[in-house]
Each structure stands twice: as C-alpha cells, then as structure tokens.
Design a protein around this motif. Structure first.
Motif: not given
Length: 458
Positions: A178-188
């Motif tokens: 879940s933490n990785l996905v939160q970081g992903l959304n910043v990237h997107l």
C-alpha cells in the motif's frame, strides 16, 4: 524513490497514458507490457518486502528472553501480473524469505516461502491523473524450514518462530504494498506537468475519463493542451473524439500510441502563432557563389540592374501567414507550407528597399520518429515549389527565370530551419523516467500510431 520503484513501477508501467479527447492521444499497453514489468519488477519488489521484524519474547525458565529476528534477504523467483477487466491489475508474487534468528549460543537460519496476492484498482484522480489503490491483499505462508547443513532446532521452537513471523508479516507485507502504491500516485501525478515544446511554448496532458481495462490491455484517455505564452492553443473548428482502431500498430507490441489529426493541427497552429517558421535568408556578399545580391537578380530583372548598378545584399523575408497543413494518409504524411516572401535589397543608405514579393506553396514529405519521449520529424520537398508574384516594384518579372533562382536560395534554408524545429520534437504522454524504446511510427488515414517498447530509467 527506491521504495516507490517497487510495486509502484510495476503498476506505473501499466498505466502510462492514453487519450481520446480533443486533440487526442491514445495509448494501449498490451499483455507484452506485463512480461516486461514482471521481469524488471522482481528486484525492487524484493527490496520492498524486506521489512523489519519486532523481537520475539520467548519465556525461558522464569524470565522473558527477547530474541532478535532479521530478514537477511528476500528472493522473488516468480512475479505474475494480469489485467482484470473493468477493474485494474492482479498481482501474484512467490517470495522466499531468509531469516536469521539471533539465539544463544548460536544463531539460527530459517527459510519461509510466501505467496503474495494483491488487487490494484485503477481510477481517475481529482487532478486528472491515474490513481491506483489496493483493494485486497493476502499473504499465504508455507512451512518454515532450516537450510541443509544448519544446526538443528526443536520442532517446538520452529513452530513458535513461524507463528511469530507469520503474525508480523501478514500485516507488514500488505502495508508495504500500500505504501508503494501511495508513492506511485505521486509519480503518476507528473503526467500533468508542463513539458516544453519551445522557448515560450509547452504541452500538458491530463486524463479525461476513467481508464478502460480489458483482459488484454489497459487504455487511458488523455487530453493534450498546447500553450503559447501561457495561453492555450484552440483549434478554430470543433474537433471530434479520437478512437484508436484495434488493428493499428504492430501486433504484440508493448505500447501502442495513437496520435490524432487534431494533435498535429494544434502543434502546427502553435508553430504558426509563435512565428517559429518565419526566417530571414541572407547571403555573403563577397562569396563567389552568393546568389542573394542585386547583381544576380539584375541579370534576370533589368530594373533591378538599373536601380542597383553596384552589387548590394538581398534578403528574403519569409513569413508564414497561413497555418501549415498536415495530411495523414495510409503510409504517407505530408506537410504544406504557404509562406509569403518579400525580397528586399539594402540600399546605399543601409535602408531596406522592397523589390518584389512572392506567394509560395511548398509541399513536403514528412517522416516521423520517436526518441525517448518525443515525437520528431524530418521533412523533404515534394515536387516543384510553386511561386507566383504577389507584387513588384521592379516592373514585370519573368517567373520562368526567377523561379529557379528563388528555389535555389530558398529551399535549403527553409528545410534546414524546418527540420531543426521538427528535430526538437513534441513530448508524447509520459511520466517521469519512463521512455519509449525501439519505436516505429505508422501513418494511417487521419492519424498516426507509435508501436513501442517501454523503458523505466531509475
């Protein structure tokens, strides 16, 4: 960013970008993308799963003995990703965890196999970017074992250690995802950033509706807006939504990027409004092969020779009043320019004197290519340049004679200038660090398609 690279990259490459708006771009990521993502995603996923474990409180005799347990490494031999229609992406990862238990008198090594299952939902975010969220996550644990050749341990201790590790990892592994996905959304979120087109112009992409997901691909609709001095470029006529046909591009490619006619029209309108296609063509007066002087023109136009008995420099002021027109036919992209050329001579007092002006029509063949994230072009002249006299201050002009001279001094500078602009290129939809690779560009009736691989450069 290291942790974001984990599952974040796995999903980010599945969600790069697509469009079907005005002007539109469409990107489809096919099943081939999943194989690429699975391979490059193993190492970052291994790092993300290497979490910290709390001490095990083991009662020995009448006292509690805290025992430190450390994950030495995580190996992911298998990572599989599948599209889930109308939802997102399903992840299955088989991981082997190697632990070190710091027991007295000698440390103990353990191996524990874990299967990680996660469902990632893909939606449209409030700032018009893709948003990923983990809707379900499970950890399935195998039986812990001691590596061959290691010190034996009692079955009771092994059961105790395994119970402690499972209790901790069942929560921590999914939390890491879940933490990785939160970081992903910043990237997107970098999708909507302005990308430069020229010194005073930019392009911005944004997601315009919910991603389309089938069992075979994911597709995002993206709106492209070009800006000049901070103001959006708006096409003078209403545009129609762009849909990418299923047959377009190369079969089995990782990414298929459709570029609508409207996108080309907007880019050319931007160049025209910015004056980027205007240029002044001059020559060196003392050069032996310089044709841009009054002597060369005087041999063809008597009035020029009469007004300028001494050789004086000549300048061609090329101005593009009409918007360039790109035409996309199957296997054939052309570009038409209609510049207005004013022919000026430098008089004895260094002032410019207008000799005559010309209306010109130039048809060009357009070859398209992709470098990293940019669509670039190269143009070459098709057929003969059409030249007609718009006005004259030097009497009658025999265009049969002047045509060759104008073509000789005009074509090469124009092509050099145009190809320099086309070489700068225009950014395709992208997020930071994601590049298109081994791209091929195909031209169809009314649109172009880029068939490409993807490369994430961390």
């Amino acid at each position: 960013m290291t942790r974001v690279w984990g599952l974040g990259l796995l999903l980010a490459l599945l969600l790069p970008l697509v469009g079907t708006s005005m002007p539109g771009t469409v990107v489809r990521l096919n099943k081939a993308a999943l194989s690429y993502v699975s391979e490059i995603g193993k190492a970052p996923l291994q790092r993300a799963l290497q979490v910290t474990l709390p001490y095990l409180l083991d009662q020995s005799g009448e006292t509690l003995q805290p025992t430190r347990i450390q994950i030495m490494n995580v190996h992911v031999p298998r990572l599989r990703l599948n599209f889930v229609a109308d939802f997102g992406v399903h992840l299955l990862a088989a991981a082997n965890f190697n632990f070190k238990v710091f027991r007295v008198p000698e440390p103990l090594e353990l191996m524990l196999p874990v299967v990680l299952l996660a469902d990632a939902h893909v939606a449209q975010g409030p700032i018009q970017t893709p948003v990923v969220s983990i809707s379900a996550c499970y950890s399935l644990f195998g039986n812990a074992s001691v590596p061959a050749g290691s010190n034996s341990t009692s079955p009771a201790l092994l059961v105790l250690l395994q119970k402690h590790i499972k209790a901790v990892l069942s929560n921590k592994l999914c939390l890491s995802v879940s933490n990785l996905v939160q970081g992903l959304n910043v990237h997107l979120g970098t999708l909507i950033g302005l990308k430069p087109v020229g010194p005073e112009s930019q392009i911005r992409y944004s997601l315009v509706n919910v991603p389309t997901i089938t069992n075979d691909y994911i597709s995002l609709d993206i709106n492209a807006v070009l800006f000049l001095l901070g103001k959006p470029i708006v096409l003078p006529v209403d545009t129609t939504p762009f849909a990418l046909p299923h047959h377009a591009g190369t079969q089995g490619t990782v990414a298929t990027v459709g570029l609508s006619q409207d996108l080309f029209d907007s880019a050319l309108l931007l160049l025209q409004k910015a004056g980027a296609l205007n240029l002044d063509i001059t020559g060196q007066l003392n050069s032996d092969d310089n044709l841009l002087n009054t002597s060369a023109l005087g041999r063809l136009i008597p009035e020029v020779a009469r007004q300028f008995p001494k050789p004086m420099p000549v300048v061609l002021k090329v101005r593009l009043g009409a918007t360039p027109v790109a035409t996309l036919h199957t296997k054939n992209a052309t570009l038409q320019l209609q510049p207005f050329i004013e022919v000026l001579a430098v008089a004895s007092n260094s002032a410019f004197q207008s000799l005559f002006s010309l209306d010109v029509v130039v048809n060009l063949s357009l070859q398209l290519s992709v470098y990293k994230v940019k669509l670039q072009g190269t143009a070459s002249v098709l057929g003969d340049v059409q030249v007609t006299v718009a006005s004259s201050n030097v009497g009658t002009i025999d265009m049969d004679q002047v045509h060759t001279l104008i073509g000789t001094v005009f074509e090469k500078p124009l092509l050099d200038h145009l190809n320099a602009l086309l070489g700068i290129g225009i950014a395709l939809p992208n997020v930071v660090n994601l590049h298109y690779t081994s791209a091929k560009v195909f031209v169809y009736e009314g649109y172009a398609v880029v068939s490409s691989g993807l490369s994430y450069q961390h």
